[in-house]
Motif scaffolding. Structure first.
Motif, PDB file in Angstrom:
ATOM      1  N   GLY A  80      40.728  41.610 -13.674  1.00 24.88           N
ATOM      2  CA  GLY A  80      40.330  40.212 -13.574  1.00 24.88           C
ATOM      3  C   GLY A  80      39.218  39.888 -14.536  1.00 24.88           C
ATOM      4  N   ARG A  81      38.727  38.691 -14.381  1.00 28.88           N
ATOM      5  CA  ARG A  81      37.587  38.231 -15.172  1.00 28.88           C
ATOM      6  C   ARG A  81      36.350  38.281 -14.288  1.00 28.88           C
ATOM      7  N   ARG A  82      35.197  38.182 -14.900  1.00 28.03           N
ATOM      8  CA  ARG A  82      33.948  38.151 -14.129  1.00 28.03           C
ATOM      9  C   ARG A  82      33.979  36.936 -13.212  1.00 28.03           C
ATOM     10  N   SER A  83      33.902  37.205 -11.929  1.00 30.32           N
ATOM     11  CA  SER A  83      33.975  36.124 -10.943  1.00 30.32           C
ATOM     12  C   SER A  83      33.418  36.622  -9.620  1.00 30.32           C
ATOM     13  N   VAL A  84      33.264  35.699  -8.700  1.00 27.16           N
ATOM     14  CA  VAL A  84      32.841  36.037  -7.349  1.00 27.16           C
ATOM     15  C   VAL A  84      33.866  36.978  -6.726  1.00 27.16           C
ATOM     16  N   GLU A  85      35.133  36.676  -6.906  1.00 27.25           N
ATOM     17  CA  GLU A  85      36.198  37.506  -6.329  1.00 27.25           C
ATOM     18  C   GLU A  85      36.175  38.930  -6.892  1.00 27.25           C
ATOM     19  N   PHE A  86      35.828  39.048  -8.172  1.00 25.13           N
ATOM     20  CA  PHE A  86      35.747  40.362  -8.803  1.00 25.13           C
ATOM     21  C   PHE A  86      34.648  41.193  -8.154  1.00 25.13           C
ATOM     22  N   VAL A  87      33.503  40.567  -7.883  1.00 29.83           N
ATOM     23  CA  VAL A  87      32.390  41.259  -7.221  1.00 29.83           C
ATOM     24  C   VAL A  87      32.796  41.680  -5.811  1.00 29.83           C
ATOM     25  N   VAL A  88      33.457  40.784  -5.088  1.00 26.60           N
ATOM     26  CA  VAL A  88      33.932  41.105  -3.736  1.00 26.60           C
ATOM     27  C   VAL A  88      34.866  42.315  -3.792  1.00 26.60           C
ATOM     28  N   ALA A  89      35.788  42.315  -4.750  1.00 28.90           N
ATOM     29  CA  ALA A  89      36.732  43.428  -4.885  1.00 28.90           C
ATOM     30  C   ALA A  89      36.010  44.737  -5.201  1.00 28.90           C
ATOM     31  N   LEU A  90      34.997  44.686  -6.061  1.00 29.26           N
ATOM     32  CA  LEU A  90      34.233  45.895  -6.394  1.00 29.26           C
ATOM     33  C   LEU A  90      33.525  46.457  -5.167  1.00 29.26           C
ATOM     34  N   VAL A  91      32.793  45.596  -4.462  1.00 29.38           N
ATOM     35  CA  VAL A  91      32.029  46.050  -3.289  1.00 29.38           C
ATOM     36  C   VAL A  91      32.980  46.523  -2.192  1.00 29.38           C
ATOM     37  N   GLY A  92      34.043  45.777  -1.956  1.00 29.79           N
ATOM     38  CA  GLY A  92      35.009  46.164  -0.926  1.00 29.79           C
ATOM     39  C   GLY A  92      35.706  47.474  -1.238  1.00 29.79           C
ATOM     40  N   THR A  93      36.062  47.673  -2.494  1.00 30.84           N
ATOM     41  CA  THR A  93      36.720  48.916  -2.908  1.00 30.84           C
ATOM     42  C   THR A  93      35.797  50.106  -2.696  1.00 30.84           C
ATOM     43  N   MET A  94      34.543  49.955  -3.088  1.00 27.59           N
ATOM     44  CA  MET A  94      33.581  51.045  -2.905  1.00 27.59           C
ATOM     45  C   MET A  94      33.330  51.301  -1.423  1.00 27.59           C
TER      46      MET A  94
END
Length: 120
Positions: A80-94
């Motif tokens: 994806g691109r830098r976005s709120v959803e991208f941050v959510v996906a990163l934190v959730g994945t970790m």
């Protein structure tokens, strides 16, 4: 060469480092969500999230990954691109215990595939 250009300050490679930070991102986000749930966590182009919202969305994402069979140590490509959803996906994945492999969707498809393959 432009004489006004300044090189960024580089760290001294001989400097003695302090103790490494051992906390991962997820406990830090969880703690901040508990202590200051209404504080701004992510400021995106069209959306903002508080720590409480970020943590809630990240938990939902983590549970969804687990429900789909993602196990601790699995690699999860996040395209994806830098976005709120991208941050959510990163934190959730970790938080799910998986390894986040962020891939910029603006990269050529061949490069995206190479990055995903090399993350294995």
């Amino acid at each position: 060469m432009n004489s006004d250009r300044r090189d960024p300050p580089w760290p001294d490679p001989t400097a003695v480092l302090g103790e490494p930070i051992t906390d991962s991102v997820t406990p830090l986000v969880a703690a901040r969500a508990q202590l200051q749930p209404d504080s701004l966590a992510v400021d995106g182009a069209d959306t903002t999230l508080t720590y409480g919202e970020l943590w809630s969305w990240a938990l939902t994402h983590a549970h969804s990954l687990r429900a789909h069979g993602v196990a601790t140590g699995d690699r999860v490509a996040i395209v994806g691109r830098r976005s709120v959803e991208f941050v959510v996906a990163l934190v959730g994945t970790m938080h799910a215990g998986a390894v986040a492999v962020p891939i910029d969707s603006d990269l050529p498809l061949t490069r995206q595939r190479v990055m995903a393959r090399e993350s294995e």
